[in-house]
Design a protein around this motif. Sequence first.
Motif, PDB file in Angstrom:
ATOM      1  N   ASP A 264     -23.385-118.271 -50.746  1.00 38.37           N
ATOM      2  CA  ASP A 264     -23.599-119.330 -49.754  1.00 38.37           C
ATOM      3  C   ASP A 264     -23.952-120.634 -50.468  1.00 38.37           C
ATOM      4  OD1 ASP A 264     -23.091-117.749 -47.565  1.00 38.37           O
ATOM      5  OD2 ASP A 264     -25.171-117.050 -47.425  1.00 38.37           O
ATOM      6  N   PRO A 265     -23.591-121.786 -49.859  1.00 40.90           N
ATOM      7  CA  PRO A 265     -23.937-123.051 -50.517  1.00 40.90           C
ATOM      8  C   PRO A 265     -25.451-123.225 -50.616  1.00 40.90           C
ATOM      9  CG  PRO A 265     -22.853-123.413 -48.378  1.00 40.90           C
ATOM     10  CD  PRO A 265     -22.858-121.952 -48.612  1.00 40.90           C
ATOM     11  N   PRO A 266     -25.909-123.885 -51.677  1.00 34.61           N
ATOM     12  CA  PRO A 266     -27.353-124.052 -51.838  1.00 34.61           C
ATOM     13  C   PRO A 266     -27.937-125.003 -50.803  1.00 34.61           C
ATOM     14  CG  PRO A 266     -26.169-125.307 -53.492  1.00 34.61           C
ATOM     15  CD  PRO A 266     -25.128-124.519 -52.746  1.00 34.61           C
ATOM     16  N   LEU A 267     -29.143-124.727 -50.410  1.00 34.88           N
ATOM     17  CA  LEU A 267     -29.836-125.640 -49.506  1.00 34.88           C
ATOM     18  C   LEU A 267     -29.888-127.024 -50.129  1.00 34.88           C
ATOM     19  CD1 LEU A 267     -31.699-125.819 -46.894  1.00 34.88           C
ATOM     20  CD2 LEU A 267     -33.597-125.679 -48.519  1.00 34.88           C
ATOM     21  N   ALA A 268     -29.493-128.052 -49.358  1.00 31.47           N
ATOM     22  CA  ALA A 268     -29.529-129.424 -49.871  1.00 31.47           C
ATOM     23  C   ALA A 268     -30.522-130.283 -49.104  1.00 31.47           C
ATOM     24  CB  ALA A 268     -28.146-130.051 -49.778  1.00 31.47           C
ATOM     25  N   GLY A 269     -30.761-129.934 -47.842  1.00 34.66           N
ATOM     26  CA  GLY A 269     -31.653-130.764 -47.038  1.00 34.66           C
ATOM     27  C   GLY A 269     -32.349-129.966 -45.958  1.00 34.66           C
TER      28      GLY A 269
END
Length: 357
Positions: A264-269
Motif C-alpha cells: 500500500d502507498p505510504p501515509l503522506a498526510g
Amino acid sequence: MTATAGTAATEARRAIVVLGMGGTIAGRAAVAADVVGYRAGVVPVAALLEGVPLPAGWRTEGEQVANVDSKDMAVPLWRDLLAAAYRHLQRPDVGALVVTHGTDTLEETAWVLQAVLQPERPVVLVGAMRPASALAPDGPGNLADALTLAADAAQRGIGGVWVTLAGRVFDARTVRKVHPMRLDAFAGGDAGPAAWVEAGRVRWLALPPAVTADAARAARIDAVLAASTWPRVEWIHSHGGADGALVRALLQQRRAALAGGDADPPLAGLVVAGTGNGSLHTALTEALAQAAREGVAVWVTTRCAEGVVVGEGGRGGYVWPVTDLPPAKARIALALELLWRAAGVPVSPAGPGKRAG
Ligand code: SIN
C-alpha cells in the motif's frame, strides 16, 4: 480552457453537457415502495434526460462517464470525470456542465472539480434521494433544476462548481450532506444556500464574483490527469479516549511501505477533525507530533457540522495548519497539495486547502 471570466453564454455555446456518474438518481429497486434496498447507478444518463424539460434555447448532450454507487468513489473515477469535464469545458459550443452523481460523496466530487478545474463556466452537480423506480422519484425534478441553474449561471457569466438538490443551491466549498433520508439532504453550514430554483427560475442571494484562474491552472490540471494515484491522506477524529494508537499504526505502515515491505502507498498526510474549535486530545497530539517529525503533513479542522476553526486552532498548542474545509474536503485538498508540490506545480494562491480560497 478557453472561456473568458465573466463572459455570458453566447449563441454558439448553447449546449449543456450532462455527465452521468451514477447514484440514486440512476438507481432502481425491484418494487416502487423500496427506497432503501435499491441498486444505485443502473439507469443510463440518456434515460435520465428523457422527458426532463430543457431551458429555452438550450440543448443537452449526455455522456456516461461511470455508473456507480458513489460510496465507491475513487481517484480513477475522479480522474475520468475531470478529463471529461475538462474536454467539454474547452468546447466553444458548451455553456455549462451538469453532473448526475450519488449524494453520498457528491460534496467530495464537487470539491475535486472546483479545486482542480476552477471552471470559468458553471458545473452543476445533482443527485436524488429516491431511486428512479420510486413512487415519487425526486431525480427528474432535481435534474430539471440543475439544467435551469446551469443555463442561468452560464447566461449570467457565473462560473464555478455548484450543487442543487430539492430546489436549493450550494457552492462546492460549503456544501455537505447532512441527512441520510430527507429529500433536502444538503446544507451549506453557516453560509446557507447561495440560491434557490423556484418554478423554473433561479433566485440568487447575491451574484457570485467571476471566476479567475491563475496561470498555473493548466499545469495543475495536467498533473492531476497524469497521476494514477494521489498521495495517501487519511482522515481521523479527536474524541474522548483518543490515544493516538491509530496514528502509530499508520506510521508503522508508512515505515514499512517506505522500506518496500508494504504494497500500500505510504501515509503522506493526516487530516484531523478536532473537537470544537479544533482542539485535540493530548495523547493524540503527541502521536501527531511524531507523525510530523517523520515527514507526514498534518492539517487540523473541526468535527463540528457547522462553522470553522477560529484563530490558530484549539487549546493544546499544536503548530499544524488549520483549514476551513470540512474533513472530507480537507482530505482531498491536502492530497492535491502534496501531489502538486511533488510535481513542482504552484498550488493555487486561493487554496485549495488552508483557510479561505
Ligand atoms: C450514492 O451515493 O450513490 C447512493 C446514495 C444517493 O445517491 O443518495
